[in-house]
Design an enzyme around this catalytic site. Sequence first.
Site, PDB file in Angstrom:
ATOM      1  N   GLY A 253       0.694  -4.911   0.916  1.00  0.00           N
ATOM      2  CA  GLY A 253      -0.502  -4.961   0.073  1.00  0.00           C
ATOM      3  C   GLY A 253      -0.242  -5.622  -1.275  1.00  0.00           C
TER       4      GLY A 253
ATOM      5  N   ALA B 143       0.866  -1.173   0.000  1.00  0.00           N
ATOM      6  CA  ALA B 143       0.000   0.000   0.000  1.00  0.00           C
ATOM      7  C   ALA B 143       0.906   1.226   0.000  1.00  0.00           C
ATOM      8  CB  ALA B 143      -0.888  -0.025   1.236  1.00  0.00           C
TER       9      ALA B 143
ATOM     10  N   GLU C 221      -0.599  -9.192  -0.604  1.00  0.00           N
ATOM     11  CA  GLU C 221      -2.028  -9.408  -0.339  1.00  0.00           C
ATOM     12  C   GLU C 221      -2.846  -9.367  -1.631  1.00  0.00           C
ATOM     13  OE1 GLU C 221      -1.681  -6.230   2.581  1.00  0.00           O
ATOM     14  OE2 GLU C 221      -2.606  -7.545   4.056  1.00  0.00           O
TER      15      GLU C 221
ATOM     16  N   GLU D  14       4.653  -4.943   7.072  1.00  0.00           N
ATOM     17  CA  GLU D  14       3.911  -3.883   7.759  1.00  0.00           C
ATOM     18  C   GLU D  14       4.391  -3.654   9.189  1.00  0.00           C
ATOM     19  OE1 GLU D  14       2.561  -6.320   5.930  1.00  0.00           O
ATOM     20  OE2 GLU D  14       0.963  -5.533   4.671  1.00  0.00           O
TER      21      GLU D  14
HETATM   22  N1  CAA Z   1       4.643   3.205  -0.771  1.00  0.00           N
HETATM   23  C1  CAA Z   1       5.047   4.353  -1.351  1.00  0.00           C
HETATM   24  N2  CAA Z   1       6.201   4.461  -2.029  1.00  0.00           N
HETATM   25  C2  CAA Z   1       6.974   3.377  -2.128  1.00  0.00           C
HETATM   26  C3  CAA Z   1       6.617   2.133  -1.566  1.00  0.00           C
HETATM   27  C4  CAA Z   1       5.376   2.066  -0.872  1.00  0.00           C
HETATM   28  N3  CAA Z   1       4.913   0.935  -0.326  1.00  0.00           N
HETATM   29  N4  CAA Z   1       7.588   1.250  -1.814  1.00  0.00           N
HETATM   30  C5  CAA Z   1       8.531   1.885  -2.525  1.00  0.00           C
HETATM   31  N5  CAA Z   1       8.162   3.171  -2.714  1.00  0.00           N
HETATM   32  C6  CAA Z   1       8.899   4.229  -3.408  1.00  0.00           C
HETATM   33  C7  CAA Z   1      10.095   4.696  -2.598  1.00  0.00           C
HETATM   34  O1  CAA Z   1       9.683   5.648  -1.622  1.00  0.00           O
HETATM   35  C8  CAA Z   1      10.965   5.273  -3.675  1.00  0.00           C
HETATM   36  O2  CAA Z   1      10.472   6.555  -4.016  1.00  0.00           O
HETATM   37  P1  CAA Z   1      11.483   7.829  -4.096  1.00  0.00           P
HETATM   38  O3  CAA Z   1      12.391   7.484  -5.244  1.00  0.00           O
HETATM   39  O4  CAA Z   1      10.550   8.965  -4.365  1.00  0.00           O
HETATM   40  O5  CAA Z   1      12.192   7.891  -2.785  1.00  0.00           O
HETATM   41  C9  CAA Z   1      10.704   4.362  -4.876  1.00  0.00           C
HETATM   42  O6  CAA Z   1       9.476   3.700  -4.597  1.00  0.00           O
HETATM   43  C10 CAA Z   1      11.769   3.308  -5.044  1.00  0.00           C
HETATM   44  O7  CAA Z   1      11.897   2.610  -3.818  1.00  0.00           O
HETATM   45  P2  CAA Z   1      13.312   2.376  -3.076  1.00  0.00           P
HETATM   46  O8  CAA Z   1      14.252   3.481  -3.391  1.00  0.00           O
HETATM   47  O9  CAA Z   1      13.030   2.105  -1.640  1.00  0.00           O
HETATM   48  O10 CAA Z   1      13.782   1.039  -3.838  1.00  0.00           O
HETATM   49  P3  CAA Z   1      14.765  -0.092  -3.292  1.00  0.00           P
HETATM   50  O11 CAA Z   1      15.061  -0.954  -4.458  1.00  0.00           O
HETATM   51  O12 CAA Z   1      15.897   0.511  -2.539  1.00  0.00           O
HETATM   52  O13 CAA Z   1      13.902  -0.919  -2.212  1.00  0.00           O
HETATM   53  C11 CAA Z   1      11.914  -2.044  -1.415  1.00  0.00           C
HETATM   54  C12 CAA Z   1      12.789  -1.670  -2.628  1.00  0.00           C
HETATM   55  C13 CAA Z   1      12.689  -3.013  -0.511  1.00  0.00           C
HETATM   56  C14 CAA Z   1      10.675  -2.716  -1.948  1.00  0.00           C
HETATM   57  C15 CAA Z   1      11.565  -0.769  -0.604  1.00  0.00           C
HETATM   58  O14 CAA Z   1      11.056   0.204  -1.502  1.00  0.00           O
HETATM   59  C16 CAA Z   1      10.539  -0.988   0.472  1.00  0.00           C
HETATM   60  O15 CAA Z   1      10.854  -1.504   1.523  1.00  0.00           O
HETATM   61  N6  CAA Z   1       9.281  -0.544   0.203  1.00  0.00           N
HETATM   62  C17 CAA Z   1       8.213  -0.596   1.195  1.00  0.00           C
HETATM   63  C18 CAA Z   1       7.710  -1.995   1.417  1.00  0.00           C
HETATM   64  C19 CAA Z   1       6.640  -2.000   2.484  1.00  0.00           C
HETATM   65  O16 CAA Z   1       6.882  -1.690   3.629  1.00  0.00           O
HETATM   66  N7  CAA Z   1       5.414  -2.377   2.107  1.00  0.00           N
HETATM   67  C20 CAA Z   1       4.272  -2.435   3.015  1.00  0.00           C
HETATM   68  C21 CAA Z   1       3.465  -1.180   2.893  1.00  0.00           C
HETATM   69  S1  CAA Z   1       2.181  -1.085   4.118  1.00  0.00           S
HETATM   70  C22 CAA Z   1       0.936  -2.034   3.526  1.00  0.00           C
HETATM   71  O17 CAA Z   1       1.005  -2.608   2.463  1.00  0.00           O
HETATM   72  C23 CAA Z   1      -0.305  -2.068   4.399  1.00  0.00           C
HETATM   73  C24 CAA Z   1      -1.283  -3.096   4.032  1.00  0.00           C
HETATM   74  O18 CAA Z   1      -1.213  -4.231   4.374  1.00  0.00           O
HETATM   75  C25 CAA Z   1      -2.446  -2.721   3.263  1.00  0.00           C
END
Ligand code: CAA
Length: 257
Positions: A108, A65, A111, A131
């Site tokens: 998400g 998400a 999911e 999460e």
């Molecule tokens: N939401 C918003 N933006 C996101 C995102 C997310 N879930 N995941 C990645 N991005 C964005 C980053 O902020 C980044 O944007 P900027 O260039 O503007 O900074 C861009 O995508 C590229 O990401 P990274 O630079 O972080 O890429 P990476 O290759 O270094 O890492 C990754 C990849 C390990 C997937 C890392 O991006 C990450 O950990 N993302 C978040 C994963 C996460 O925590 N997901 C759970 C979200 S909460 C949820 O989903 C709730 C639910 O159950 C409904």
Amino acid sequence: MAYETLIVETHEAVGLIRLNRPQALNALNSTVLAELKQAYGSFHVDETIGAIVLTGSEKAFAAGADIKEMQPLDFADVYKSDFISGWDEIAKARKPVIAAVSGFALGGGCELAMMCDFIIAADTAKFGQPEITLGIIPGMGGSQRLTRAVGKAKAMDLVLTGRMMDAAEAERCGLVSRIVPADKLVEEALAAAAKIASLSRPSVLMAKEAVNRALETTLEEGLRFERRLFHSLFATEDQKEGMAAFIEKRKPVFKNR
Ligand code: CAA
């Protein structure tokens, strides 16, 4: 129709939807949800479409998400709007949906893949429910669908630590149905979907309903449900055609009725 966050195509009887927010690793925001509902809706009313493939990019199916969209929200905001519940509609798709997952399927994203009927993974796929590392828990079914798919031990491990698992581990624990080379992912998923789309639609829809019912009811009720659907398929022209074609050693010509 032009989409901002999706690329939508048809491949004969298969609808292909690609999540397309590369700048955010396909993070799922409200626009993605609204557009996915629209795309699913149009494939569902289209009689020529028999199955759907949902995929992302090579790097990410979806990284969860949208954290930037969620960060400012407080309890009253999310509770009053029943935030994220709109995804339930995606999980209720009637036509079969195959998730073709390459790269990250996190939060998400994992999911959403689990809302599909089965997951074909590229050898590069990585699944996780991170999460907990953000101070929340899965909200789109991760604690429930993952536990049903892989059992308590693996689900607890993933949900409590937030670690990722690779495609091989995901296949071993039953989350994905098969692993294919990354460069063949969409081709393989389209081929599986085309096979499904070539079969009798009523039997495909009922097969999906019957398997889903197994997750929600007792064995006795589930068997009764299956038997009723099984009996009802003998009322279709396609049952006569399918069996006649077998006996006559030819390909069936299904009319989806
Ligand atoms: N939401 C918003 N933006 C996101 C995102 C997310 N879930 N995941 C990645 N991005 C964005 C980053 O902020 C980044 O944007 P900027 O260039 O503007 O900074 C861009 O995508 C590229 O990401 P990274 O630079 O972080 O890429 P990476 O290759 O270094 O890492 C990754 C990849 C390990 C997937 C890392 O991006 C990450 O950990 N993302 C978040 C994963 C996460 O925590 N997901 C759970 C979200 S909460 C949820 O989903 C709730 C639910 O159950 C409904």
